[in-house]
Structure formats: C-alpha cells, structure tokens
Design a protein around this motif. Structure first.
Motif, PDB file in Angstrom:
ATOM      1  N   ILE A  70       0.934  -1.279   0.085  1.00 10.68           N
ATOM      2  CA  ILE A  70       0.091  -0.163   0.035  1.00 10.68           C
ATOM      3  C   ILE A  70       0.971   1.077  -0.114  1.00 10.68           C
ATOM      4  CG2 ILE A  70      -1.810   1.237   1.151  1.00 10.68           C
ATOM      5  CD1 ILE A  70      -2.676  -1.761   0.193  1.00 10.68           C
ATOM      6  N   THR A  71       0.602   2.000  -0.891  1.00  8.54           N
ATOM      7  CA  THR A  71       1.466   3.236  -1.018  1.00  8.54           C
ATOM      8  C   THR A  71       0.210   4.520  -0.908  1.00  8.54           C
ATOM      9  OG1 THR A  71       2.883   2.359  -2.874  1.00  8.54           O
ATOM     10  CG2 THR A  71       2.460   4.752  -2.800  1.00  8.54           C
ATOM     11  N   THR A  72       0.909   5.434  -0.162  1.00  7.80           N
ATOM     12  CA  THR A  72       0.006   6.874  -0.229  1.00  7.80           C
ATOM     13  C   THR A  72       1.156   7.817  -0.099  1.00  7.80           C
ATOM     14  OG1 THR A  72      -1.741   8.083   0.667  1.00  7.80           O
ATOM     15  CG2 THR A  72      -0.403   7.096   2.333  1.00  7.80           C
ATOM     16  N   LYS A  73       0.695   9.101  -0.332  1.00  8.17           N
ATOM     17  CA  LYS A  73       1.585  10.221  -0.747  1.00  8.17           C
ATOM     18  C   LYS A  73       1.238  11.469   0.311  1.00  8.17           C
ATOM     19  CE  LYS A  73       1.451   8.826  -5.551  1.00  8.17           C
ATOM     20  NZ  LYS A  73       0.031   8.487  -5.540  1.00  8.17           N
ATOM     21  N   LEU A  74       2.340  12.053   0.659  1.00  9.66           N
ATOM     22  CA  LEU A  74       2.371  13.332   1.531  1.00  9.66           C
ATOM     23  C   LEU A  74       2.324  14.694   0.678  1.00  9.66           C
ATOM     24  CD1 LEU A  74       2.837  14.629   4.360  1.00  9.66           C
ATOM     25  CD2 LEU A  74       5.280  14.635   3.390  1.00  9.66           C
ATOM     26  N   TRP A  75       0.946  15.405   0.851  1.00 13.18           N
ATOM     27  CA  TRP A  75       0.687  16.615   0.234  1.00 13.18           C
ATOM     28  C   TRP A  75       1.562  17.596   0.633  1.00 13.18           C
ATOM     29  CZ3 TRP A  75      -0.684  17.230  -4.453  1.00 13.18           C
ATOM     30  CH2 TRP A  75      -1.108  18.495  -4.984  1.00 13.18           C
ATOM     31  N   PHE A  76       2.180  18.581  -0.329  1.00 19.03           N
ATOM     32  CA  PHE A  76       3.277  19.464   0.087  1.00 19.03           C
ATOM     33  C   PHE A  76       2.814  20.503   1.087  1.00 19.03           C
ATOM     34  CE2 PHE A  76       2.083  23.345  -2.144  1.00 19.03           C
ATOM     35  CZ  PHE A  76       1.208  22.860  -3.226  1.00 19.03           C
ATOM     36  N   LYS A  77       1.274  20.608   1.220  1.00 18.82           N
ATOM     37  CA  LYS A  77       0.874  21.688   2.281  1.00 18.82           C
ATOM     38  C   LYS A  77       0.946  21.093   3.713  1.00 18.82           C
ATOM     39  CE  LYS A  77      -1.933  24.110  -0.897  1.00 18.82           C
ATOM     40  NZ  LYS A  77      -3.457  24.841  -1.052  1.00 18.82           N
ATOM     41  N   ASP A  78       1.548  19.652   3.544  1.00 13.55           N
ATOM     42  CA  ASP A  78       1.588  19.071   4.924  1.00 13.55           C
ATOM     43  C   ASP A  78       3.050  19.019   5.187  1.00 13.55           C
ATOM     44  OD1 ASP A  78      -0.892  18.842   5.548  1.00 13.55           O
ATOM     45  OD2 ASP A  78      -1.102  17.126   4.702  1.00 13.55           O
ATOM     46  N   HIS A  79       4.090  19.729   4.303  1.00  9.15           N
ATOM     47  CA  HIS A  79       5.691  19.512   4.537  1.00  9.15           C
ATOM     48  C   HIS A  79       5.941  20.052   5.815  1.00  9.15           C
ATOM     49  CE1 HIS A  79       6.371  18.142   0.053  1.00  9.15           C
ATOM     50  NE2 HIS A  79       5.548  17.325   0.769  1.00  9.15           N
ATOM     51  N   GLY A  80       7.332  19.800   6.150  1.00  7.54           N
ATOM     52  CA  GLY A  80       7.786  20.000   7.475  1.00  7.54           C
ATOM     53  C   GLY A  80       7.750  19.139   8.523  1.00  7.54           C
ATOM     54  N   TYR A  81       8.769  18.977   9.336  1.00  5.79           N
ATOM     55  CA  TYR A  81       8.717  17.930  10.305  1.00  5.79           C
ATOM     56  C   TYR A  81       7.614  17.600  11.013  1.00  5.79           C
ATOM     57  CZ  TYR A  81      10.787  14.867  13.981  1.00  5.79           C
ATOM     58  OH  TYR A  81      10.934  13.958  14.933  1.00  5.79           O
ATOM     59  N   GLU A  82       7.088  18.326  11.831  1.00  3.53           N
ATOM     60  CA  GLU A  82       5.727  18.294  12.667  1.00  3.53           C
ATOM     61  C   GLU A  82       4.593  17.914  11.778  1.00  3.53           C
ATOM     62  OE1 GLU A  82       5.524  17.594  15.629  1.00  3.53           O
ATOM     63  OE2 GLU A  82       7.855  18.076  16.425  1.00  3.53           O
ATOM     64  N   ALA A  83       4.380  19.073  10.767  1.00  4.43           N
ATOM     65  CA  ALA A  83       3.187  18.491  10.176  1.00  4.43           C
ATOM     66  C   ALA A  83       3.164  17.110   9.369  1.00  4.43           C
ATOM     67  CB  ALA A  83       3.104  19.697   8.815  1.00  4.43           C
ATOM     68  N   THR A  84       4.301  16.577   8.872  1.00  4.00           N
ATOM     69  CA  THR A  84       4.410  15.407   8.322  1.00  4.00           C
ATOM     70  C   THR A  84       4.091  14.296   9.347  1.00  4.00           C
ATOM     71  OG1 THR A  84       6.229  16.112   6.581  1.00  4.00           O
ATOM     72  CG2 THR A  84       6.129  13.832   7.358  1.00  4.00           C
ATOM     73  N   ARG A  85       4.487  14.472  10.553  1.00  3.91           N
ATOM     74  CA  ARG A  85       4.299  13.346  11.622  1.00  3.91           C
ATOM     75  C   ARG A  85       2.698  13.511  11.855  1.00  3.91           C
ATOM     76  NH1 ARG A  85       8.277  11.583  14.983  1.00  3.91           N
ATOM     77  NH2 ARG A  85       6.790  11.758  16.929  1.00  3.91           N
ATOM     78  N   THR A  86       2.167  14.432  11.795  1.00  3.77           N
ATOM     79  CA  THR A  86       0.773  14.561  11.995  1.00  3.77           C
ATOM     80  C   THR A  86      -0.209  13.725  10.682  1.00  3.77           C
ATOM     81  OG1 THR A  86       0.863  16.567  13.241  1.00  3.77           O
ATOM     82  CG2 THR A  86      -1.463  16.128  12.289  1.00  3.77           C
ATOM     83  N   ALA A  87       0.481  14.168   9.595  1.00  2.65           N
ATOM     84  CA  ALA A  87      -0.438  13.857   8.241  1.00  2.65           C
ATOM     85  C   ALA A  87      -0.245  12.378   8.178  1.00  2.65           C
ATOM     86  CB  ALA A  87       0.553  14.480   7.218  1.00  2.65           C
ATOM     87  N   PHE A  88       1.129  11.899   8.740  1.00  6.78           N
ATOM     88  CA  PHE A  88       1.027  10.282   8.841  1.00  6.78           C
ATOM     89  C   PHE A  88       0.073   9.673   9.435  1.00  6.78           C
ATOM     90  CE2 PHE A  88       2.889   6.546  10.622  1.00  6.78           C
ATOM     91  CZ  PHE A  88       3.009   5.806   9.564  1.00  6.78           C
ATOM     92  N   ARG A  89      -0.282  10.359  10.636  1.00  9.34           N
ATOM     93  CA  ARG A  89      -1.334   9.641  11.298  1.00  9.34           C
ATOM     94  C   ARG A  89      -2.625   9.738  10.843  1.00  9.34           C
ATOM     95  NH1 ARG A  89      -0.563   5.548  14.277  1.00  9.34           N
ATOM     96  NH2 ARG A  89       1.812   5.543  15.030  1.00  9.34           N
ATOM     97  N   VAL A  90      -2.954  10.795   9.992  1.00  8.68           N
ATOM     98  CA  VAL A  90      -4.155  11.189   9.429  1.00  8.68           C
ATOM     99  C   VAL A  90      -4.327  10.085   8.228  1.00  8.68           C
ATOM    100  CG1 VAL A  90      -5.581  12.366   8.025  1.00  8.68           C
ATOM    101  CG2 VAL A  90      -4.224  13.422  10.082  1.00  8.68           C
ATOM    102  N   SER A  91      -3.181   9.874   7.543  1.00  7.72           N
ATOM    103  CA  SER A  91      -3.535   8.851   6.515  1.00  7.72           C
ATOM    104  C   SER A  91      -3.641   7.504   6.810  1.00  7.72           C
ATOM    105  CB  SER A  91      -2.124   8.946   5.439  1.00  7.72           C
ATOM    106  OG  SER A  91      -2.199  10.197   4.601  1.00  7.72           O
ATOM    107  N   LEU A  92      -2.562   7.168   7.912  1.00 14.40           N
ATOM    108  CA  LEU A  92      -2.819   5.750   8.548  1.00 14.40           C
ATOM    109  C   LEU A  92      -4.147   5.285   8.890  1.00 14.40           C
ATOM    110  CD1 LEU A  92      -0.437   3.623   8.306  1.00 14.40           C
ATOM    111  CD2 LEU A  92      -0.254   4.256  10.833  1.00 14.40           C
ATOM    112  N   ASP A  93      -4.751   6.392   9.644  1.00 16.37           N
ATOM    113  CA  ASP A  93      -6.066   6.303  10.301  1.00 16.37           C
ATOM    114  C   ASP A  93      -6.945   6.206   9.069  1.00 16.37           C
ATOM    115  OD1 ASP A  93      -4.869   6.375  12.904  1.00 16.37           O
ATOM    116  OD2 ASP A  93      -5.620   8.169  13.186  1.00 16.37           O
TER     117      ASP A  93
END
Ligand code: NDP
Length: 280
Positions: A70-93
């Motif tokens: 399973i592949t998903t992708k991080l959108w560039f508006k979620d870039h940056g260290y902290e925002a990426t950690r949050t975006a990961f949890r959102v996608s995984l959920d």
C-alpha cells in the motif's frame, strides 16, 4: 506478477493499481476486481481524497495484509517535520492500517527536507517499510540524496513512451532508486493510437496498453495504472506472458518527445506550483 527489490531490500510488485480521479464508490468497486485479477500494489494519496475508501476495500478483502503493498503520498501543504508526523497519522487512520509499505513525498515543493527527516524516523520505527519521492527531477533528487541518510526507494513520475525521462532514469539507477511510472497510458490519450505501438501490439496479439506497460516493466520501471473497468483492469495486468524484442524496445525508445519540449507537464515551471497551490 514480477517484483522489484527496493534499495532497502523490500519487495514491491512491478505493477499496481492507481486510484487517482476515482470516486470513493469507484475505488470500492475497482479494488476487489483488481485483487481478484492479481494486483497487490494499490496506490493512493492524501490529495486523492479516497484513502478511507481504499481502506474500506482493503478491510473487506480476504487478501492478507502482508501480501498487499500500500502506497500513499504526503501533500506539500503538509510538509515540514511536525506537520508530516501529523499527516502520517491522518493517512494511516483513514486507510485503517498500522503500517504503510511506501510513503512518497508527492511534490518537490515546500519544506520536504523537514518531511524527509520525519519519514526517516518512521522507517526506523517500523511504521513505514520504504520512503520515496514523486515528481522529483534530477537536480532536486540528487540534492536530497546528498544531504540525507535514506536514499529514496522510489521516484514516481510521469513516464510513458512520449515522456521517457532519460535523465532521471540515469541518475536514479546510479543511486538504486526505482522509477515508477504515473500516467503510463498518457491518461488514455494520443499515445494509445501511436502507429509504432499499434504495429508492435499486432505482432504480439496484445493491445497497445499492454505493450506500453510491458515496455516499462521490461526496461526496469515499475508502474501504477488506473482503470475503473473490469475488462481493462484485467487487460492491464496481463503483461507477464510475453517479452518485447530488442528492436521493439529500441523502436519505442525512439518515440520520446520530452527532449523536444513536448513531453508533458513540468514541475520546474513556476506555473505548475501556482496551479497546485490552488488545490486544497
Ligand atoms: P493512466 O495512464 O493510468 O491512464 C488512465 C486512463 O486511461 C483512464 O482514463 C482509463 O480509463 C484509461 N485506461 C486504462 N486502461 C486502459 C486500457 N487498457 N485501454 C484504454 N484506456 C485505458 O493515468 P493516471 O493519470 O490515472 O495514472 C495512473 C496512476 O498514477 C494514478 O491513478 C495515480 O495512482 C498515479 N498518479 C500519480 C501522480 C503523481 O503526481 N505522483 C499523478 C497522476 C497519477 P477508465 O478508468 O475509464 O478505464
């Protein structure tokens, strides 16, 4: 199904189903058919707004989680260290998963260095099996490689007979990054009517889409292809029972239009960023 071995020894199917521009309903209908046809790689993105539907289709399937990729992708508006950690949890959920097989930086914009550090840590924590990039041209790809610990396992970019990305192929091979083609069929456009491809398809008793997908895999490029139709889903994966000759590969290689400036959208053009910034 053939597989590629990534630079961290993770095995990835050579061909997968992409769900860009599918409604949730289409995802829920297409995924069971695709799994029945033998697809195991499923490619989405937070920006496709259908991660939940893909997650539901996965949950309903009888295919074991470890057999899926399973592949998903991080959108560039979620870039940056902290925002990426949050975006990961959102996608995984949304996907209803407890790990990802591949997570890609979707676009080479904004603070993707901060994102990459967060992504490296997620690999260390066993939450993502492999990380990669998408739409990275040689310059940005090489800079990322030089200044980080983990070399991207995959670079997913537009790649088809009219848009062959030779420069990116060369530098990716040097650092062991697998290229993965998006829009391999040119989104169903003119390339499907190309006379050279039509002629090669006739010689094999195959269709033009099958010849294109075979050319990609046979030349070392992984591929994600989209269809919402059962016959096409089955047709597109039926490429592992024939091989193109060297002469046929040479003939397809000669179809490239990128070097003449007619290849397709260009992520180095500021207009591309202006366009993408208008997306939510
Ligand atoms: P594709 O090249 O896969 O083409 C899809 C189009 O071709 C659809 O209109 C489909 O129609 C049609 N099609 C599919 N199979 C056949 C066939 N056998 N014969 C004739 N027509 C066919 O384009 P995509 O842009 O969808 O790319 C594939 C995947 O790549 C996406 O779903 C996504 O996962 C990924 N992607 C990634 C991007 C990135 O920036 N990283 C950008 C764009 C895509 P129908 O569905 O009606 O059958």
């Amino acid at each position: 199904m053939e597989n590629f071995t990534l630079n961290n020894n993770v095995t990835m199917p050579a061909l997968g189903l992409g769900v860009f521009q599918m409604t949730g309903e289409q995802v829920r209908a297409a995924v069971p058919v695709a799994l029945d046809a033998g697809y195991r790689l499923l490619d989405t993105a937070s920006r496709y707004y259908n991660e939940e539907d893909l997650g539901a289709a996965i949950a309903e399937s009888s295919v074991a989680r470890e057999d899926l990729f399973i592949t998903t992708k991080l959108w560039f508006k979620d870039h940056g260290y902290e925002a990426t950690r949050t975006a990961f949890r959102v996608s995984l959920d949304k996907l209803g998963l407890d790990y990802l097989d591949l997570w890609l930086v979707h676009q080479p914009f904004n603070d993707y260095y901060g994102s990459w550090r967060a992504m490296e840590e997620l690999v260390d924590a066993g939450l993502v099996r492999a990380i990669g990039v998408s739409n990275f041209y040689p310059d940005r790809y090489y800079d990322l490689v030089c200044h980080n610990r983990v070399v991207p396992a995959v670079n997913q970019l537009r790649l088809n007979p009219y848009d062959q990305r030779r420069d990116t192929r060369e530098i990716s091979a040097r650092y062991g990054t697998v290229l993965q083609a998006w829009s391999p069929l040119g989104q169903g456009g003119a390339v499907l009517k190309d006379p050279v491809l039509v002629s090669i398809a006739r010689e094999h008793g195959k269709s033009v889409p099958q010849v294109i997908l075979r050319w990609l895999v046979q030349t070392g490029v992984s591929v994600v292809v989209k269809s919402v139709h059962e016959d096409r889903l089955r047709e597109n994966i039926d490429i592992f029972d024939f091989a193109l000759t060297h002469a046929q590969i040479d003939a397809i290689n000669a179809l490239d239009r990128r070097e003449t400036g007619n290849g397709g959208p260009d992520h180095r053009d500021p207009a591309m960023l202006d366009l993408l910034r208008t997306f939510e």
